[in-house]
Scaffold this motif. Structure first.
Motif, PDB file in Angstrom:
ATOM      1  N   LEU A  49     -39.870  20.347  -4.046  1.00 32.54           N
ATOM      2  CA  LEU A  49     -38.760  20.229  -3.101  1.00 32.54           C
ATOM      3  C   LEU A  49     -37.515  19.623  -3.742  1.00 32.54           C
ATOM      4  N   GLY A  50     -37.631  19.161  -4.962  1.00 26.07           N
ATOM      5  CA  GLY A  50     -36.489  18.592  -5.642  1.00 26.07           C
ATOM      6  C   GLY A  50     -36.932  17.719  -6.800  1.00 26.07           C
ATOM      7  N   VAL A  51     -35.940  17.118  -7.466  1.00 26.10           N
ATOM      8  CA  VAL A  51     -36.206  16.187  -8.563  1.00 26.10           C
ATOM      9  C   VAL A  51     -35.946  14.782  -8.059  1.00 26.10           C
ATOM     10  N   SER A  52     -36.392  13.782  -8.835  1.00 27.52           N
ATOM     11  CA  SER A  52     -36.151  12.397  -8.435  1.00 27.52           C
ATOM     12  C   SER A  52     -35.861  11.548  -9.660  1.00 27.52           C
ATOM     13  N   ALA A  53     -34.799  10.785  -9.599  1.00 27.04           N
ATOM     14  CA  ALA A  53     -34.445   9.830 -10.650  1.00 27.04           C
ATOM     15  C   ALA A  53     -34.918   8.451 -10.211  1.00 27.04           C
ATOM     16  N   LEU A  54     -35.832   7.867 -10.981  1.00 28.59           N
ATOM     17  CA  LEU A  54     -36.440   6.590 -10.618  1.00 28.59           C
ATOM     18  C   LEU A  54     -36.556   5.696 -11.841  1.00 28.59           C
ATOM     19  N   PRO A  55     -36.604   4.372 -11.639  1.00 33.58           N
ATOM     20  CA  PRO A  55     -36.943   3.482 -12.745  1.00 33.58           C
ATOM     21  C   PRO A  55     -38.353   3.797 -13.260  1.00 33.58           C
ATOM     22  N   ALA A  56     -38.566   3.560 -14.542  1.00 31.12           N
ATOM     23  CA  ALA A  56     -39.846   3.917 -15.158  1.00 31.12           C
ATOM     24  C   ALA A  56     -41.020   3.245 -14.462  1.00 31.12           C
ATOM     25  N   MET A  57     -40.863   1.985 -14.053  1.00 39.91           N
ATOM     26  CA  MET A  57     -41.989   1.299 -13.412  1.00 39.91           C
ATOM     27  C   MET A  57     -42.310   1.897 -12.058  1.00 39.91           C
ATOM     28  N   ALA A  58     -41.295   2.386 -11.354  1.00 33.28           N
ATOM     29  CA  ALA A  58     -41.547   3.077 -10.085  1.00 33.28           C
ATOM     30  C   ALA A  58     -42.226   4.408 -10.345  1.00 33.28           C
ATOM     31  N   ALA A  59     -41.806   5.114 -11.396  1.00 33.61           N
ATOM     32  CA  ALA A  59     -42.445   6.389 -11.757  1.00 33.61           C
ATOM     33  C   ALA A  59     -43.897   6.180 -12.142  1.00 33.61           C
ATOM     34  N   ASP A  60     -44.205   5.041 -12.784  1.00 35.18           N
ATOM     35  CA  ASP A  60     -45.598   4.746 -13.150  1.00 35.18           C
ATOM     36  C   ASP A  60     -46.490   4.668 -11.919  1.00 35.18           C
ATOM     37  N   VAL A  61     -45.950   4.143 -10.834  1.00 36.10           N
ATOM     38  CA  VAL A  61     -46.733   4.012  -9.599  1.00 36.10           C
ATOM     39  C   VAL A  61     -47.071   5.391  -9.039  1.00 36.10           C
ATOM     40  N   ILE A  62     -46.133   6.317  -9.144  1.00 31.88           N
ATOM     41  CA  ILE A  62     -46.361   7.678  -8.632  1.00 31.88           C
ATOM     42  C   ILE A  62     -47.433   8.400  -9.445  1.00 31.88           C
ATOM     43  N   GLY A  63     -47.434   8.200 -10.757  1.00 32.98           N
ATOM     44  CA  GLY A  63     -48.411   8.875 -11.607  1.00 32.98           C
ATOM     45  C   GLY A  63     -47.861  10.181 -12.158  1.00 32.98           C
ATOM     46  N   ALA A  64     -48.684  10.859 -12.974  1.00 32.52           N
ATOM     47  CA  ALA A  64     -48.216  12.040 -13.702  1.00 32.52           C
ATOM     48  C   ALA A  64     -48.838  13.348 -13.237  1.00 32.52           C
ATOM     49  N   THR A  65     -49.782  13.294 -12.331  1.00 30.54           N
ATOM     50  CA  THR A  65     -50.467  14.527 -11.923  1.00 30.54           C
ATOM     51  C   THR A  65     -49.494  15.512 -11.285  1.00 30.54           C
ATOM     52  N   GLY A  66     -49.344  16.682 -11.909  1.00 29.78           N
ATOM     53  CA  GLY A  66     -48.476  17.721 -11.375  1.00 29.78           C
ATOM     54  C   GLY A  66     -47.001  17.445 -11.545  1.00 29.78           C
ATOM     55  N   ILE A  67     -46.635  16.407 -12.298  1.00 30.49           N
ATOM     56  CA  ILE A  67     -45.232  16.017 -12.435  1.00 30.49           C
ATOM     57  C   ILE A  67     -44.868  15.906 -13.906  1.00 30.49           C
ATOM     58  N   VAL A  68     -43.683  16.383 -14.262  1.00 27.97           N
ATOM     59  CA  VAL A  68     -43.134  16.228 -15.604  1.00 27.97           C
ATOM     60  C   VAL A  68     -42.112  15.091 -15.569  1.00 27.97           C
ATOM     61  N   ARG A  69     -42.132  14.304 -16.599  1.00 23.41           N
ATOM     62  CA  ARG A  69     -41.263  13.122 -16.665  1.00 23.41           C
ATOM     63  C   ARG A  69     -40.398  13.185 -17.917  1.00 23.41           C
ATOM     64  N   ARG A  70     -39.081  12.991 -17.743  1.00 26.80           N
ATOM     65  CA  ARG A  70     -38.153  13.031 -18.867  1.00 26.80           C
ATOM     66  C   ARG A  70     -37.212  11.821 -18.805  1.00 26.80           C
ATOM     67  N   PRO A  71     -36.805  11.302 -19.966  1.00 24.54           N
ATOM     68  CA  PRO A  71     -35.786  10.241 -19.969  1.00 24.54           C
ATOM     69  C   PRO A  71     -34.458  10.773 -19.445  1.00 24.54           C
ATOM     70  N   LEU A  72     -33.699   9.895 -18.804  1.00 24.43           N
ATOM     71  CA  LEU A  72     -32.369  10.249 -18.317  1.00 24.43           C
ATOM     72  C   LEU A  72     -31.314   9.658 -19.245  1.00 24.43           C
ATOM     73  N   VAL A  73     -30.310  10.459 -19.590  1.00 19.04           N
ATOM     74  CA  VAL A  73     -29.230   9.976 -20.450  1.00 19.04           C
ATOM     75  C   VAL A  73     -27.883  10.439 -19.895  1.00 19.04           C
ATOM     76  N   ASP A  74     -26.842   9.904 -20.506  1.00 15.97           N
ATOM     77  CA  ASP A  74     -25.461  10.320 -20.220  1.00 15.97           C
ATOM     78  C   ASP A  74     -25.130  10.250 -18.729  1.00 15.97           C
ATOM     79  N   PRO A  75     -25.166   9.068 -18.130  1.00 12.99           N
ATOM     80  CA  PRO A  75     -25.443   7.792 -18.787  1.00 12.99           C
ATOM     81  C   PRO A  75     -26.926   7.426 -18.734  1.00 12.99           C
ATOM     82  N   ALA A  76     -27.333   6.603 -19.693  1.00 10.40           N
ATOM     83  CA  ALA A  76     -28.660   6.000 -19.603  1.00 10.40           C
ATOM     84  C   ALA A  76     -28.583   4.898 -18.536  1.00 10.40           C
TER      85      ALA A  76
END
Length: 302
Positions: free
Chosen positions: A240-267
Motif C-alpha cells: 500500500l506504500g513505503v514508509s520512512a522510519l528510524p532504524a530501531m522502529a524498523a527493527d520492531v516491524i521485522g523483515a518478513t516480506g519487507i525490503v529495507r534501504r538506507p535513506l540519503v539526501d538528506p540522511a
C-alpha cells in the motif's frame, strides 16, 4: 506538645526494664551509670512522667513506665524499620524507577535494560509507560515518571535532555516495489512519488520527515497516517506504500516480506536521549538506572 525521643533513649529505657538495675543496664549499653541516668531523665522529661521508682536496693516501674513499656519494643522496631527502608532506598536496595519510552525504544532497549538492572537490584520496582514523544515529555514534566527515553524536542525548554545515541532513518517497502530492486541507499526525494505510510503529526518521526522535506523545498504528504508500528508493517507488506522510519522502529516491524534501504539526501538522523526535570535530583535507584543506560545503550543499538 512536641515529643523529642530518640532510639537511644528507648534502648536505654528497655535495658533498665529488662534488668530492673541501672548498673547492669549501664554495663550492657557500655555507658556510665550517670550517663544512663541522664538518658532516662531526658526520656522522663519528654513524656512528662517518672518512669521508675528507685531506692538504694530496688528499681521498679511506675504506672507511666509500665504504659511506656507496653509500646517501647514496637516503637523501637518501627524506628529501626523506617531507618532501614530509607537506607535501602539510598543504597538502591529498594525503591522504584518509572520510565516513559517511545514504543520502538520500549521494544528494543527497555527489556534488556530492565533485565540487566533487575539482576543487579532485584528489589527495586520497575515500571514502564510506552508512549509517543509528546506524552513522554508531559509525563516527565508532571513527575509521573523519573525520566523518559525519547527523541529530542527543543520545544520543551524547561526540561533537561541528555543525548545517548542517534537513530538513522531507513525506507521500508514491499519486495514488489520498484525501489526495492536496487541494493544501495535511496534518495528521500525519490520516495515522494510513492504513497507514504507515516506516523501521525504529533510523533517525533513525522516531525523529522516534515523537516527533511522542507530542507529539500518540498512538502511531505503521506497517504496514510497511523500510530502503531505493527499497522505500518502490515500495510507496507501489502504494497500500500513505503514508509520512512528510524532504524530501531524498523527493527520492531521485522523483515518478513519487507525490503529495507538506507535513506540519503538528506540522511535523516534522530537524536535519542533521556529527558529529566530540571533541578530535581533523581533517587539513588534512578541514578543507577541512568548510569546503566549511558553505559549500555551504545552497544544495544549498534
Amino acid at each position: 506538645m512536641e515529643i523529642n525521643i530518640s532510639a537511644r533513649d528507648i534502648r536505654a529505657f528497655l535495658a533498665v526494664v529488662n534488668d530492673l538495675s541501672f548498673s547492669q543496664a549501664a554495663q550492657k549499653m557500655h555507658l556510665s551509670q550517670s550517663a544512663l541516668s541522664t538518658l532516662i531523665g531526658r526520656l522522663e522529661e519528654a513524656v512528662g512522667a517518672r518512669l521508675f521508682h528507685r531506692t538504694t536496693r530496688t528499681v521498679t516501674l511506675t504506672a507511666a513506665g509500665e504504659a511506656l513499656a507496653a509500646y517501647a519494643d514496637q516503637l523501637l522496631s518501627d524506628i529501626e524499620r523506617a531507618v532501614t527502608a530509607v537506607r535501602d532506598i539510598a543504597e538502591v536496595r529498594r525503591g522504584r524507577v518509572a520510565i516513559a519510552a517511545l514504543p520502538s525504544l520500549a521494544a528494543r532497549i527497555i527489556p534488556r535494560l530492565f533485565r540487566a538492572y533487575g539482576e543487579k537490584y532485584p528489589d527495586v520496582r520497575l515500571s514502564l509507560i510506552d508512549t509517543l514523544s509528546m506524552p513522554a515529555f508531559e509525563l516527565v514534566r508532571e513527575g509521573r515518571v523519573d525520566f523518559a527515553l525519547t527523541a529530542a524536542n527543543p520545544a520543551y525548554t524547561d526540561l533537561d535532555y541528555l543525548p545517548l545515541t542517534t537513530d538513522s532513518f531507513v525506507l521500508l517497502m514491499a519486495r514488489s516495489h520498484p525501489l526495492a530492486r536496487g541494493r544501495g541507499a535511496v534518495r528521500f526525494t525519490d520516495t515522494l512519488s510513492s504513497p507514504h505510510i507515516s506516523m501521525s503529526r504529533h510523533t517525533s518521526v513525522r516531525q523529522y520527515l516534515d523537516a527533511a522535506a522542507l530542507q529539500r523545498g518540498v512538502g511531505f504528504y503521506p497517504a496514510f497516517e497511523v500510530d502503531h508500528l505493527a499497522t505500518i508493517g502490515a500495510m507496507v507488506r501489502e504494497g500500500l506504500g513505503v514508509s520512512a522510519l528510524p532504524a530501531m522502529a524498523a527493527d520492531v516491524i521485522g523483515a518478513t516480506g519487507i525490503v529495507r534501504r538506507p535513506l540519503v539526501d538528506p540522511a535523516i538522523r534522530r537524536s535519542i536521549g533521556l529527558v529529566m526535570r530540571r533541578a530535581v535530583p533523581l533517587s539513588a535507584a534512578s541514578e543507577s538506572m541512568l548510569a546503566l543506560l549511558r553505559q549500555q545503550v551504545p552497544d544495544w543499538v549498534s
